[in-house]
Design an enzyme around this catalytic site. Structure first.
Site, PDB file in Angstrom:
ATOM      1  N   GLY A   1      -2.244 -15.985   5.734  1.00 48.64           N
ATOM      2  CA  GLY A   1      -2.488 -16.221   4.077  1.00 48.64           C
ATOM      3  C   GLY A   1      -4.110 -16.744   3.754  1.00 48.64           C
TER       4      GLY A   1
ATOM      5  CB  CYS B   1      -2.863 -15.603  11.159  1.00 46.93           C
ATOM      6  SG  CYS B   1      -4.659 -16.065  10.510  1.00 46.93           S
ATOM      7  CE1 TYR B   2      -3.334 -22.082   5.199  1.00 47.36           C
ATOM      8  CE2 TYR B   2      -1.283 -20.865   4.669  1.00 47.36           C
ATOM      9  CZ  TYR B   2      -2.003 -22.665   4.253  1.00 47.36           C
ATOM     10  OH  TYR B   2      -1.803 -23.209   2.899  1.00 47.36           O
TER      11      TYR B   2
ATOM     12  CG  HIS C   1      -3.271 -11.552  11.663  1.00 47.28           C
ATOM     13  ND1 HIS C   1      -2.386 -11.761  10.530  1.00 47.28           N
ATOM     14  CD2 HIS C   1      -4.501 -11.926  11.467  1.00 47.28           C
ATOM     15  CE1 HIS C   1      -2.930 -12.754  10.059  1.00 47.28           C
ATOM     16  NE2 HIS C   1      -4.004 -13.005  10.011  1.00 47.28           N
TER      17      HIS C   1
ATOM     18  CD  GLU D   1       0.785  -9.981  11.490  1.00 49.88           C
ATOM     19  OE1 GLU D   1       0.481  -9.857  12.350  1.00 49.88           O
ATOM     20  OE2 GLU D   1       0.049 -10.972  10.343  1.00 49.88           O
TER      21      GLU D   1
ATOM     22  CG  ASP E   1      14.527   5.530  -2.255  1.00 47.71           C
ATOM     23  OD1 ASP E   1      14.958   6.325  -0.941  1.00 47.71           O
ATOM     24  OD2 ASP E   1      13.575   5.191  -2.788  1.00 47.71           O
TER      25      ASP E   1
ATOM     26  CE  LYS F   1      11.691   6.825   0.922  1.00 52.74           C
ATOM     27  NZ  LYS F   1      11.447   6.890  -0.849  1.00 52.74           N
TER      28      LYS F   1
END
Ligand code: XMP
Length: 528
Positions: free
Chosen positions: A71, A98-99, A184, A186, A242, A384
């Protein structure tokens, strides 16, 4: 009568929680969604929740692990977001990123201080203690950092388990499966980031990794049955993946209690409407009402050239037509929609104040906020790519499941200037060739969108012995991850040449084809 949702605040479709759930507490990082995706890619069900979530709500969801996102704040800011302090007494493993790591350090009694300089970009991480997070990974890792604060003293009982040149404590571990990492995992720039997350999920939290499309389908079908009972459901099909997947799921759950409505607005691509009818009605035996409303849409668009005005009129006409059908159908209790998780996250995200309306996308096909139907949104917890997997598992054909995104206002925003039947025919013919050639080249799935635009320009050409003065068609092919940013696709010249030559030869009234080489930003994907 007005067609809309009965109560927007009502408890939404139950989250399809299987055995293992991991919650990502969002503290405002731009990567929070990405963390949730990575966890689901490891076949562990995961939800993104606000960082301030009440501890009782966490307990109710019974997660195997928690991840605190990064963040933009500093833990010492007055307004810095913190989790409910009781979260630390739950005994659930926590990974702070991180944060999120700085929160763990600060809240549990360690020290965080501003770094001598902001660490941003690639960093070499040396693992000092591999157990847990770094199990079976190399001792030297390339990671991606973006932080201004550092941990100067881990909390009591915690140990530094990895360092980098600028961060003596770039990762720490504490009792109860609590870990912090300053980088990070991710993002793609941390090549082994997925393995680090997997270690947290499997080695630390003991997740089984059994989250599959079929587990989702079973839960969603049971849930729709329980909610709908003997009620009646209506669902508007757009031709996109969708709404098709949502309708198929609901149909699997309640059969003929579902009626689908397909409003043909005359702004679709060639064969699109027929394909929807073929698949949903003839193959899937879903009760389907097809309404040809193209005259009404074209009448509403007559003389309109402003893109936003086109969107407004198409949206308003859609609502009117849909209302009429709903009224004819009589007692309908529920409206099924193919809302996806990113839309849910976006509409509940804390920081929407800076969001500007670039184009009023979500108004098209949107419904006014007074009350009549209760919403059923069976896909509201899926990304998705997961919707596509579910679609395939439900037996929907590949061409429908892998269809490129297509805007609600359809070809109307790809015709610059007034939309007329004749111009629609011209664009449809050119667009068909673009799609045909991109499919032929094998690139259809690897590009985000590929389509034609009818410009308001005429240019001089020569055909046979004669001079022509005819339309200019543009071709737009883009790469993108989510439509938010995009770059023009570097498709082989041969593919562009084939498109161009076929368009000028096969489409009457077109004598020139140009390729759009603009990225987004500053351009947008659509031309209007
Ligand atoms: P832009 O043109 O804003 O498009 O870069 C981003 C993505 O959104 C789609 N798009 C729309 N979708 N209604 C929709 O449902 C709209 O009015 C609309 N305008 C753009 C576009 O096709 C791209 O995928």
């Amino acid at each position: 009568m007005s067609v809309a949702v009965k109560n927007q605040n009502e408890t939404p479709t139950r989250s399809p929680v299987a055995q293992d759930t991991v919650l990502v507490l969002d503290f405002g990082s731009q990567y929070s969604q990405l963390i949730a995706r990575r966890v689901r890619e490891a076949k562990v069900y995961c939800e993104l929740v606000p960082g301030s979530i009440d501890v009782e709500e966490i307990r109710r969801r019974n997660p195997r692990g928690l991840i605190f996102s990064g963040g933009p704040a500093s833990v010492y800011d007055d307004r810095a977001p913190h989790p409910d302090p009781r979260v630390y007494a739950l005994g659930i493993p926590i990974l702070g990123i991180c944060y999120g790591m700085q929160l763990l350090a600060h809240d549990l009694g360690g020290d965080v201080a501003p770094a001598s300089r902001r660490e941003y970009g690639h960093a070499a991480l040396t693992v000092d203690s591999p157990a847990g997070l770094f199990t079976k990974l190399p001792r030297e890792l390339d990671v991606w950092m973006s932080h201004a604060d550092v941990i100067t003293r881990p909390p009591e009982g915690f140990q530094s388990i990895a360092h980098s040149i600028n961060s003596p404590c770039a990762a720490f571990a504490g009792p109860g499966g609590r870990f912090g990492i300053q980088f990070h995992p991710e993002v793609a720039h941390t090549p082994l980031g997925r393995d680090i997350l997997r270690n947290f999920l499997f080695e630390v939290c003991g997740c089984a990794g059994t989250w599959e499309p079929q587990s989702f389908i079973d839960m969603a079908v049971a849930d729709v049955r329980a909610r709908v009972g003997r009620g009646k459901v209506i669902c508007a099909l757009s031709g996109g993946v969708d709404s098709a997947v949502a309708a198929t799921l609901v149909h699997q759950a309640i059969g003929d209690q579902l009626t689908c409505v397909f409003v043909d607005n005359g702004l679709l691509r060639r064969q699109e409407a027929d394909r929807v009818i073929e698949v949903m009605s003839r193959q899937r035996h879903i009760t389907l009402r097809r309404v040809d409303a193209s005259d009404r849409f074209l009448a509403a668009l007559a003389g309109v050239t402003d893109p936003e005005e086109k969107r407004r009129r198409i949206g308003a006409t859609f609502i009117r037509v849909f209302e009429e059908i709903a009224r004819e159908l009589g007692d309908i209790d529920f409206l099924a929609q193919g809302t996806l998780y990113p839309d849910v996250i976006e509409s509940t995200s804390h920081d929407t104040t800076n969001a500007q309306t670039i184009k009023t996308h979500h108004n098209v096909g949107g419904l006014p906020p007074d009350l009549r139907f209760t919403l059923i949104e069976p896909l509201r917890y899926l990304f998705k790519d997961e919707v596509r997997q579910v679609g395939l598992a439900l037996g929907l054909p590949e061409d429908m499941v892998w269809r490129q995104p297509f805007p609600g206002p359809g070809l109307a925003i790809r015709i610059l200037g007034e939309v007329t039947r004749e111009r629609l025919d011209t664009l449809r013919a050119a667009d068909w060739i673009v799609i045909d050639e991109i499919k032929r080249s094998g690139l259809y799935r690897s590009v985000w969108q590929s389509f034609a635009i009818l410009t308001p320009l005429s240019s001089v050409g020569v055909m046979g012995d004669g001079r022509t003065y005819a339309n200019v068609v543009a071709v737009r092919i883009v790469q993108s991850d989510d439509g938010m940013t995009a770059d023009w696709a570097r498709v082989p010249y041969d593919v562009l040449a084939a498109m161009s030559s076929r368009i000028v030869n096969e489409v009457p009234g077109v004598n020139r084809v140009v390729y759009d080489i603009s990225s987004k930003p500053p351009s947008t994907i659509e031309w209007e």
